[in-house]
Design a protein around this motif. Structure first.
Motif, PDB file in Angstrom:
ATOM      1  N   PHE A   7       0.853  -1.195   0.000  1.00 59.14           N
ATOM      2  CA  PHE A   7       0.000   0.000   0.000  1.00 59.14           C
ATOM      3  C   PHE A   7       0.890   1.247   0.000  1.00 59.14           C
ATOM      4  N   ALA A  10       2.355   7.112  -2.911  1.00 64.65           N
ATOM      5  CA  ALA A  10       3.408   7.655  -3.776  1.00 64.65           C
ATOM      6  C   ALA A  10       4.784   7.408  -3.170  1.00 64.65           C
ATOM      7  N   GLY A  11       4.823   6.651  -2.071  1.00 64.26           N
ATOM      8  CA  GLY A  11       6.122   6.208  -1.571  1.00 64.26           C
ATOM      9  C   GLY A  11       6.635   6.887  -0.314  1.00 64.26           C
ATOM     10  N   GLY A  12       5.766   7.594   0.426  1.00 62.74           N
ATOM     11  CA  GLY A  12       6.226   8.301   1.627  1.00 62.74           C
ATOM     12  C   GLY A  12       6.921   7.397   2.646  1.00 62.74           C
ATOM     13  N   GLU A  29       1.192  -1.194  -4.958  1.00 65.00           N
ATOM     14  CA  GLU A  29       0.190  -0.128  -4.894  1.00 65.00           C
ATOM     15  C   GLU A  29      -0.726  -0.307  -6.104  1.00 65.00           C
ATOM     16  N   GLY A  57      -1.066  -3.125  -8.701  1.00 57.23           N
ATOM     17  CA  GLY A  57      -2.138  -4.123  -8.668  1.00 57.23           C
ATOM     18  C   GLY A  57      -2.705  -4.252  -7.273  1.00 57.23           C
ATOM     19  N   VAL A  59      -3.270  -5.752  -3.804  1.00 57.87           N
ATOM     20  CA  VAL A  59      -2.507  -6.533  -2.809  1.00 57.87           C
ATOM     21  C   VAL A  59      -3.257  -7.830  -2.460  1.00 57.87           C
ATOM     22  N   SER A  60      -4.596  -7.787  -2.546  1.00 63.81           N
ATOM     23  CA  SER A  60      -5.387  -8.986  -2.200  1.00 63.81           C
ATOM     24  C   SER A  60      -5.050 -10.178  -3.092  1.00 63.81           C
ATOM     25  N   MET A  98      -7.839  -3.842   4.649  1.00 59.79           N
ATOM     26  CA  MET A  98      -6.790  -4.692   4.080  1.00 59.79           C
ATOM     27  C   MET A  98      -5.897  -5.319   5.151  1.00 59.79           C
ATOM     28  N   GLU A 117       1.519   1.188   9.565  1.00 60.66           N
ATOM     29  CA  GLU A 117       1.019   2.468  10.082  1.00 60.66           C
ATOM     30  C   GLU A 117      -0.460   2.585   9.751  1.00 60.66           C
TER      31      GLU A 117
HETATM   32  C1  LIG Z   1      -2.923   5.125   3.715  1.00 61.99           C
HETATM   33  S1  LIG Z   1      -2.384   5.048   2.053  1.00 61.99           S
HETATM   34  C2  LIG Z   1      -0.667   4.652   2.268  1.00 61.99           C
HETATM   35  C3  LIG Z   1       0.192   5.847   2.321  1.00 61.99           C
HETATM   36  C4  LIG Z   1       1.662   5.518   2.252  1.00 61.99           C
HETATM   37  N1  LIG Z   1       2.073   4.685   3.377  1.00 61.99           N
HETATM   38  C5  LIG Z   1       2.486   6.783   2.207  1.00 61.99           C
HETATM   39  O1  LIG Z   1       3.449   6.903   2.990  1.00 61.99           O
HETATM   40  O2  LIG Z   1       2.199   7.665   1.400  1.00 61.99           O
HETATM   41  C6  LIG Z   1      -3.049   3.533   1.487  1.00 61.99           C
HETATM   42  C7  LIG Z   1      -2.732   3.209   0.053  1.00 61.99           C
HETATM   43  O3  LIG Z   1      -3.183   1.890  -0.217  1.00 61.99           O
HETATM   44  C8  LIG Z   1      -3.617   1.828  -1.562  1.00 61.99           C
HETATM   45  N2  LIG Z   1      -4.505   0.656  -1.658  1.00 61.99           N
HETATM   46  C9  LIG Z   1      -5.733   0.518  -1.095  1.00 61.99           C
HETATM   47  N3  LIG Z   1      -6.216  -0.704  -1.321  1.00 61.99           N
HETATM   48  C10 LIG Z   1      -5.283  -1.362  -2.054  1.00 61.99           C
HETATM   49  C11 LIG Z   1      -5.222  -2.667  -2.600  1.00 61.99           C
HETATM   50  N4  LIG Z   1      -6.216  -3.547  -2.428  1.00 61.99           N
HETATM   51  N5  LIG Z   1      -4.115  -3.019  -3.290  1.00 61.99           N
HETATM   52  C12 LIG Z   1      -3.103  -2.133  -3.471  1.00 61.99           C
HETATM   53  N6  LIG Z   1      -3.103  -0.872  -2.971  1.00 61.99           N
HETATM   54  C13 LIG Z   1      -4.182  -0.501  -2.275  1.00 61.99           C
HETATM   55  C14 LIG Z   1      -4.290   3.155  -1.790  1.00 61.99           C
HETATM   56  O4  LIG Z   1      -4.352   3.471  -3.168  1.00 61.99           O
HETATM   57  C15 LIG Z   1      -3.381   4.102  -0.987  1.00 61.99           C
HETATM   58  O5  LIG Z   1      -2.403   4.661  -1.807  1.00 61.99           O
END
Ligand SMILES: C[S@@+](CC[C@H](N)C(=O)[O-])C[C@H]1O[C@@H](n2cnc3c(N)ncnc32)[C@H](O)[C@@H]1O
Length: 180
Positions: A7, A10-12, A29, A57, A59-60, A98, A117
């Motif tokens: 997840f 943008a890579g934070g 992601e 893609g 993650v599930s 998730m 997190e």
């Molecule tokens: C809370 S954000 C994560 C932020 C990230 N840790 C950061 O530092 O910017 C959750 C991310 O999970 C992605 N996401 C949600 N469901 C997903 C899935 N089933 N498979 C892949 N990515 C998913 C969302 O698009 C979103 O970018």
């Protein structure tokens, strides 16, 4: 240590953990704009990012077993909408929850350590049981929910394992690092 970021947005967090010394074997992601941002930074030769394999893609559907034996650290920010103070607060009933796949990643990779997190809303009273359930699953990732089992029954089985101290299999110590 080799690592994997789930997840990634943008890579934070992925950049933070890379700066801390972790070497991401893959960043996962599904949002195309977020992936495009990472790829752009990768093409620009940004330190760390240039070496990442971006997996765009769901993650599930991802088979984490390909990283077993090489990856020693798993990190990520499962979507926060189910637990956020804004929104519908559907928690475990929200299809965007998730955490089961974060636990699956730990079970399939068996890393030395992991870091997830999420939002402060997850610590609200209304989610207290599910929060404990997430922690117990991460403590005992091999005590898996059965096909038709309600999460509350799975939770009861986990509680038993935790209190008896007799559970077999993979076992992690899990701590909460709360930002003030
Ligand atoms: C809370 S954000 C994560 C932020 C990230 N840790 C950061 O530092 O910017 C959750 C991310 O999970 C992605 N996401 C949600 N469901 C997903 C899935 N089933 N498979 C892949 N990515 C998913 C969302 O698009 C979103 O970018």
């Amino acid at each position: 240590m080799k690592s994997i970021e789930l997840f990634a947005g943008a890579g934070g967090l992925a950049i933070a953990t890379a700066n801390a010394g972790f070497d991401h074997e893959a960043v996962l992601e599904w949002n195309e704009n977020a992936c495009a941002t990472i790829r752009r930074n990768k093409a620009a030769g940004m330190p760390h990012v240039r070496d990442w394999e971006v997996v765009e893609g769901d993650v599930s559907d991802y088979n984490f077993k390909r990283h077993a034996g090489s990856v020693e650290f798993v990190s990520g920010g499962p979507p926060c909408q189910p637990f956020s103070i804004g929104g519908k607060h559907r928690g475990v009933d929200d299809a965007r929850n998730m955490f089961p796949h974060a636990v699956r990643a730990v079970r399939e990779i068996q890393p030395k350590a992991f870091l997830f997190e999420n939002v402060k809303g997850l610590l609200r009273k209304s989610f207290a049981n599910y929060y404990t359930h997430i922690i117990h699953q991460l403590e005992y990732p091999e005590i898996v929910r059965r096909g038709d089992e309600e999460w509350t029954n799975h939770h009861a089985r986990l509680e038993k394992a935790v209190t008896s101290g007799k559970a077999k299999g993979l076992r992690y110590n899990v701590s909460l690092l709360a930002a003030s």
